[in-house]
Enzyme design. Structure first.
Site, PDB file in Angstrom:
ATOM      1  N   GLU A 141       0.831  -1.205   0.000  1.00  0.00           N
ATOM      2  CA  GLU A 141       0.000   0.000   0.000  1.00  0.00           C
ATOM      3  C   GLU A 141       0.867   1.257   0.000  1.00  0.00           C
ATOM      4  O   GLU A 141       2.078   1.195   0.228  1.00  0.00           O
ATOM      5  CB  GLU A 141      -0.947  -0.042   1.212  1.00  0.00           C
ATOM      6  CG  GLU A 141      -1.891  -1.228   1.106  1.00  0.00           C
ATOM      7  CD  GLU A 141      -2.914  -1.292   2.233  1.00  0.00           C
ATOM      8  OE1 GLU A 141      -2.812  -0.526   3.212  1.00  0.00           O
ATOM      9  OE2 GLU A 141      -3.831  -2.131   2.115  1.00  0.00           O
ATOM     10  N   GLU A 184      -1.675 -10.013  -6.014  1.00  0.00           N
ATOM     11  CA  GLU A 184      -1.693 -10.771  -7.270  1.00  0.00           C
ATOM     12  C   GLU A 184      -0.912 -10.046  -8.358  1.00  0.00           C
ATOM     13  O   GLU A 184      -0.163 -10.653  -9.120  1.00  0.00           O
ATOM     14  CB  GLU A 184      -3.133 -10.982  -7.754  1.00  0.00           C
ATOM     15  CG  GLU A 184      -3.990 -11.838  -6.837  1.00  0.00           C
ATOM     16  CD  GLU A 184      -4.714 -11.023  -5.771  1.00  0.00           C
ATOM     17  OE1 GLU A 184      -4.159 -10.007  -5.305  1.00  0.00           O
ATOM     18  OE2 GLU A 184      -5.832 -11.417  -5.411  1.00  0.00           O
TER      19      GLU A 184
HETATM   20  N1  THU Z   1      -5.982  -6.775  -1.996  1.00  0.00           N
HETATM   21  C1  THU Z   1      -5.139  -7.669  -2.591  1.00  0.00           C
HETATM   22  O1  THU Z   1      -3.915  -7.577  -2.456  1.00  0.00           O
HETATM   23  N2  THU Z   1      -5.683  -8.653  -3.327  1.00  0.00           N
HETATM   24  C2  THU Z   1      -7.025  -8.889  -3.457  1.00  0.00           C
HETATM   25  O2  THU Z   1      -7.417  -9.834  -4.117  1.00  0.00           O
HETATM   26  C3  THU Z   1      -7.986  -8.001  -2.812  1.00  0.00           C
HETATM   27  C4  THU Z   1      -7.420  -6.805  -2.143  1.00  0.00           C
HETATM   28  C5  THU Z   1      -5.390  -5.728  -1.165  1.00  0.00           C
HETATM   29  C6  THU Z   1      -5.508  -4.323  -1.695  1.00  0.00           C
HETATM   30  C7  THU Z   1      -5.403  -3.528  -0.423  1.00  0.00           C
HETATM   31  O3  THU Z   1      -4.023  -3.358  -0.105  1.00  0.00           O
HETATM   32  C8  THU Z   1      -6.012  -4.421   0.643  1.00  0.00           C
HETATM   33  O4  THU Z   1      -6.027  -5.727   0.081  1.00  0.00           O
HETATM   34  C9  THU Z   1      -7.407  -4.025   1.048  1.00  0.00           C
HETATM   35  O5  THU Z   1      -8.258  -3.929  -0.023  1.00  0.00           O
END
Ligand code: THU
Length: 157
Positions: A63, A74
Site C-alpha cells: 500500500e 496478485e
Molecule cells: N488486496 C489484494 O492484495 N488482493 C485482493 O485480491 C484483494 C485486495 C489488497 C488491496 C489492499 O491493499 C487491501 O487488500 C485491502 O483492499
C-alpha cells in the site's frame, strides 16, 4: 430471444486433500502475507505463482499513502513473474489473506477485477489454463482458470 448461462466450477478442498504441489503453493501464498505492507487496510494478502520452469514467484499487497499507487498481491506477483521470467508460462496461482485480527480469513479472498484482467493476459500468453487456488482458513477453492473468474472477458489487443 435466447439465454446464455455462464457457470463457474469451483472445487472445494480441505487442506488434507491438496496435492503436494497445491499444498506448497498454498503455503507460499500464506507465507507471503507476512511480507505485505498494509498500514492502511490492515488486510495482508499473499500470492504465489507457479511457472512452467518450476519457479514459484510470490508477492504481497504493497500500500501507499497515495492510495491508488499501491498494488494488490496478485499484481505484485504477476508483474514480478513477467519481469523476471518473460518466457515462462503461468501454471497456477494461490492467493491467501489475513485480516486485522492477524488470522487467515475464513472465506477465500478472490482477486479484484483489475487483478483478474491482469492475470488473464498471462493466461492468454500461456495459451493454457492457469489454475487458481483461493485460500480460506479451513477450505481452499480451486478454479480451473483465470477466465473462469472473469467470464465475458476482454482479450483483444
Ligand atoms: N488486496 C489484494 O492484495 N488482493 C485482493 O485480491 C484483494 C485486495 C489488497 C488491496 C489492499 O491493499 C487491501 O487488500 C485491502 O483492499
Amino acid at each position: 430471444m435466447k439465454n446464455i448461462e455462464i457457470v463457474t466450477p469451483i472445487e472445494v478442498k480441505e487442506y488434507a486433500e491438496l496435492t503436494p504441489q497445491e499444498a506448497r503453493l498454498v503455503e507460499l501464498a500464506r507465507q507471503a502475507t507476512h511480507r505485505s505492507y498494509a498500514p492502511y487496510s490492515h488486510f495482508s494478502v499473499g500470492a504465489a505463482i507457479l511457472l512452467d520452469n518450476n519457479e514459484i514467484i510470490t508477492g504481497s499487497n504493497q500500500e501507499n499513502a497515495a492510495f491508488s499507487s499501491g498494488t494488490c498481491a496478485e499484481r505484485t506477483a504477476c508483474f514480478y513473474a513477467g519481469a523476471s521470467y518473460p518466457d515462462a508460462k503461468f501454471k497456477a496461482i494461490a492467493v491467501a489473506a489475513r485480516d486485522a485480527s492477524e488470522d487467515f480469513v475464513m472465506r477465500p479472498v478472490p482477486p479484484c477485477g483489475a487483478c483478474r484482467q491482469a492475470l488473464l493476459q498471462y493466461e492468454t500468453l500461456a495459451d493454457d489454463n492457469v489454475k487458481v487456488l483461493l485460500v480460506g482458513r479451513n477450505e481452499i477453492y480451486i478454479l480451473p482458470s483465470i477466465k473462469s473468474l472473469l467470464p465475458l472477458s476482454f482479450t483483444e489487443f
